[in-house]
Design a protein around this motif. Structure first.
Motif, PDB file in Angstrom:
ATOM      1  N   ALA A 135       0.681  -1.347   0.054  1.00 24.64           N
ATOM      2  CA  ALA A 135      -0.191  -0.007   0.553  1.00 24.64           C
ATOM      3  C   ALA A 135       0.741   1.567  -0.111  1.00 24.64           C
ATOM      4  CB  ALA A 135      -0.721   0.326   1.957  1.00 24.64           C
ATOM      5  N   THR A 136       0.716   2.015  -0.457  1.00 26.86           N
ATOM      6  CA  THR A 136       1.366   3.564  -0.867  1.00 26.86           C
ATOM      7  C   THR A 136      -0.050   4.456   0.353  1.00 26.86           C
ATOM      8  OG1 THR A 136       0.184   4.517  -2.834  1.00 26.86           O
ATOM      9  CG2 THR A 136       2.844   2.670  -2.176  1.00 26.86           C
ATOM     10  N   ASP A 138       0.375   9.158  -0.307  1.00 29.81           N
ATOM     11  CA  ASP A 138       0.626  10.302  -0.632  1.00 29.81           C
ATOM     12  C   ASP A 138       0.474  11.503   1.138  1.00 29.81           C
ATOM     13  OD1 ASP A 138       1.524  12.563  -1.420  1.00 29.81           O
ATOM     14  OD2 ASP A 138       0.025  12.742  -3.757  1.00 29.81           O
ATOM     15  N   PHE A 170       1.816  -3.336  -9.255  1.00 27.27           N
ATOM     16  CA  PHE A 170       1.507  -2.970  -8.316  1.00 27.27           C
ATOM     17  C   PHE A 170       1.170  -1.595  -8.384  1.00 27.27           C
ATOM     18  CE2 PHE A 170       1.066  -1.463  -3.419  1.00 27.27           C
ATOM     19  CZ  PHE A 170      -0.378  -2.176  -3.782  1.00 27.27           C
ATOM     20  N   VAL A 171       2.508  -0.937  -8.179  1.00 26.87           N
ATOM     21  CA  VAL A 171       2.690   0.740  -8.857  1.00 26.87           C
ATOM     22  C   VAL A 171       2.222   1.097  -9.519  1.00 26.87           C
ATOM     23  CG1 VAL A 171       4.294   2.559  -8.556  1.00 26.87           C
ATOM     24  CG2 VAL A 171       4.896   0.540  -7.408  1.00 26.87           C
ATOM     25  N   ARG A 172       2.210   0.945 -10.673  1.00 21.98           N
ATOM     26  CA  ARG A 172       0.642   1.543 -11.709  1.00 21.98           C
ATOM     27  C   ARG A 172      -0.717   0.943 -11.380  1.00 21.98           C
ATOM     28  NH1 ARG A 172       2.140  -1.759 -15.674  1.00 21.98           N
ATOM     29  NH2 ARG A 172      -0.120  -2.822 -15.422  1.00 21.98           N
ATOM     30  N   SER A 173      -0.907   0.017 -10.782  1.00 21.64           N
ATOM     31  CA  SER A 173      -2.201  -0.455 -10.754  1.00 21.64           C
ATOM     32  C   SER A 173      -2.691   0.402  -9.749  1.00 21.64           C
ATOM     33  CB  SER A 173      -2.317  -1.390  -9.856  1.00 21.64           C
ATOM     34  OG  SER A 173      -1.711  -2.247  -9.541  1.00 21.64           O
ATOM     35  N   THR A 174      -1.711   0.787  -8.999  1.00 19.94           N
ATOM     36  CA  THR A 174      -2.262   1.525  -7.042  1.00 19.94           C
ATOM     37  C   THR A 174      -2.333   2.679  -7.951  1.00 19.94           C
ATOM     38  OG1 THR A 174      -0.105   1.955  -6.223  1.00 19.94           O
ATOM     39  CG2 THR A 174      -0.860   0.396  -5.062  1.00 19.94           C
ATOM     40  N   LEU A 175      -1.794   3.581  -8.538  1.00 25.11           N
ATOM     41  CA  LEU A 175      -1.860   4.853  -9.444  1.00 25.11           C
ATOM     42  C   LEU A 175      -3.433   5.009 -10.245  1.00 25.11           C
ATOM     43  CD1 LEU A 175       1.946   5.426 -10.123  1.00 25.11           C
ATOM     44  CD2 LEU A 175       0.441   6.488  -8.042  1.00 25.11           C
ATOM     45  N   GLY A 176      -3.774   3.667 -10.315  1.00 24.76           N
ATOM     46  CA  GLY A 176      -4.755   4.053 -11.263  1.00 24.76           C
ATOM     47  C   GLY A 176      -4.425   4.679 -12.825  1.00 24.76           C
TER      48      GLY A 176
END
Length: 494
Positions: A135-136, A138, A170-176
């Protein structure tokens, strides 16, 4: 809570390792994590193109990579009746002083990554395996990363996050961020195997008739062969040694080729996809997280490594005080390159289906440039045809002490480079190396190669970026313009 870092790199494949090495040699605090518990063991990307060889020279690993791999063998193409013809992989004839590396290098991906890890350890860092970003958050001034580790959930505060975590990022998917493109209607297997019955000095490609094509290539630097073949779009595929032996017999009509063991194998569907954008605030995408290609032409790993090489120096510069706008040039420069490479790989796939395995000079990636980048200072092109945004050519010269000098040796490192033709009116500046070239100067152009390739007027100069591309040309009276340019893209202390 872990100690905060300036950059968190998610994914420790070739792309993440390249970025980590570049940041390490620039003194940036970073962490490199990989959700896998051990390094990748396959040969998915086995070709290192000439431009990537130049990048590896700058990073200090080219000789190690070359020693661990070898040249591509001649392709032997078999007809269903057993007859064959031989074909060279590339039509490039001879190296030139401006382009010292002219042939692709074959080295299995697992060996490339091993060399990269070794170099990173020398610089005081190592990837952390078995650590997954889950998870991230901002935080405005950066990103709070939530990590799953063997010791439980942990948090890490980072100024920037880089997703080098592959096509299923995963990073790309979390950013949408959208990842449009298409599945190319080809499913294939790849397997690294020990087999007998074939010569190791040839890349064996069988037409296979109704069974379809099959390729068996000796993997340089190993005792393995790599098997590649199309398979049905649906259904389970048996990749055991016995099943692969049967598949080879079906495609070749031969029973003298036996697979004894399988070191690594995979089945995959070929895709061509490009992320809608490469950045969202403090988060960046590199490599397969930003673009995926069919394997034809050996472009994927090379494009990914060069993504990291482009981003690394820019992150370091901004962290050292350069304007944040410098980071906007990453997507502006690298996304158009990926779009072009996707088109090239897809065209080569169509040729491969038709039995044409030749690779045009574009696959070398030496002609990639950034002519429309904000970093390319509008100026008149040199008489040689060079323009801002072009890759800076190499040249053989001679130092004042009598020893042979190469421009690439002058570029090597983390600095900007200013090459001046004759006496210099340009003042020294931190982070920029000035080299004066001419009779009686620091470096003599005894072969005339520098004059031929760069065509600078007396007292004029060319500025070379830290990643080996031309930033702009300056006359002897343009010192103020040079200072203004560097003030926009370097830290104020420089």
């Amino acid at each position: 809570m872990r100690e905060p870092v300036d950059v968190l790199i998610c994914g420790a494949g070739a792309t993440g390792l390249t970025l980590a090495i570049d940041l390490a040699r620039r003194g940036v605090r970073f962490a490199l994590i990989e959700k896998l518990h051990s390094p990748f063991l396959g040969s998915r990307g086995k070709g290192i193109q000439p431009r990537t060889q130049e990048v590896f020279e700058d990073l200090g690993i080219l000789d190690r990579v070359m020693a661990a791999g070898g040249n591509y063998p001649t392709i032997r193409k078999y007809a269903p009746d057993g007859s064959y013809m031989d074909q060279e992989l590339t039509s490039v004839a001879e190296p030139r002083p401006a382009e010292p590396y002219w042939l692709p290098l074959m080295i299995p991906q697992f060996k490339t990554e091993a060399v990269l890890r070794e170099r990173l350890i020398e610089l005081g860092y190592a990837p952390e395996f078995g650590i997954e970003l889950i998870a991230t958050v901002d935080r405005g001034d950066g990103v709070k990363a939530i990590l799953a580790t063997p010791d439980g959930e942990q948090t890490l505060q980072t100024r920037y996050l880089v997703g080098a975590d592959g096509g299923r990022s995963f990073v790309r998917s979390t950013l949408g961020i959208g990842f449009p493109g298409k599945t190319l209607g080809v499913r294939a297997i790849v397997a690294d195997v020990v087999l007998d019955g074939l010569r190791r000095d040839l890349w064996h490609q069988f037409n296979g008739g109704d069974s379809g094509p099959l390729s068996i290539c000796p993997l340089a630097g190993t005792d393995l062969f790599q098997i590649q073949a199309p398979v049905p779009l649906e259904g389970d595929i048996d990749l055991s040694a016995a099943a692969l032996t049967e598949r080879i017999a079906l495609h070749t009509g031969r029973t003298d080729i036996t697979v004894h063991s399988v070191a690594w194998s995979s089945s995959y569907s070929m895709n061509a996809r490009l992320a809608d954008r490469y950045r969202e605030g403090p988060v960046f995408l590199v490599g397969d997280a930003a673009h995926v290609h069919p394997p034809t032409g050996g472009q994927g790993l090379n494009t990914s490594v060069q993504d990291a090489y482009n981003l690394g120096w820019k992150l370091a510069a901004v962290l050292a005080g350069a304007p944040e706008t410098l980071l906007e040039t990453y997507e502006a420069e690298r996304r158009p390159v990926a779009a072009d490479v996707l088109g090239l790989s897809t065209r080569l796939l169509a040729g491969f289906k038709a039995g044409d395995n030749r690779r045009p000079c574009e696959v070398q990636q030496l002609d990639i440039g950034y002519h429309h980048s904000p970093l390319s200072l509008p100026s008149q092109a040199a008489e040689s045809g060079l323009a801002p945004g072009d890759r800076a050519p190499d040249a053989i010269m001679r130092g004042a002490g009598g020893r042979t000098a190469r421009l690439f040796h002058l570029f090597k490192g983390t600095h900007w480079t200013l090459l001046v033709n004759g006496p210099s009116n340009f003042a020294p500046r931190a982070g920029m190396h000035i080299h004066v070239i001419g009779p009686g100067s620091e470096i003599e152009d005894h072969l005339g190669q520098f004059a031929q390739f760069y065509s600078l007027g007396e007292g004029s100069a060319v500025l070379v970026r830290p990643d080996g591309y031309l930033a702009g040309f300056f006359t002897k009276d343009d010192a103020v313009a040079l200072d203004g340019y560097l003030a926009r893209y370097t830290c104020s202390s420089s």
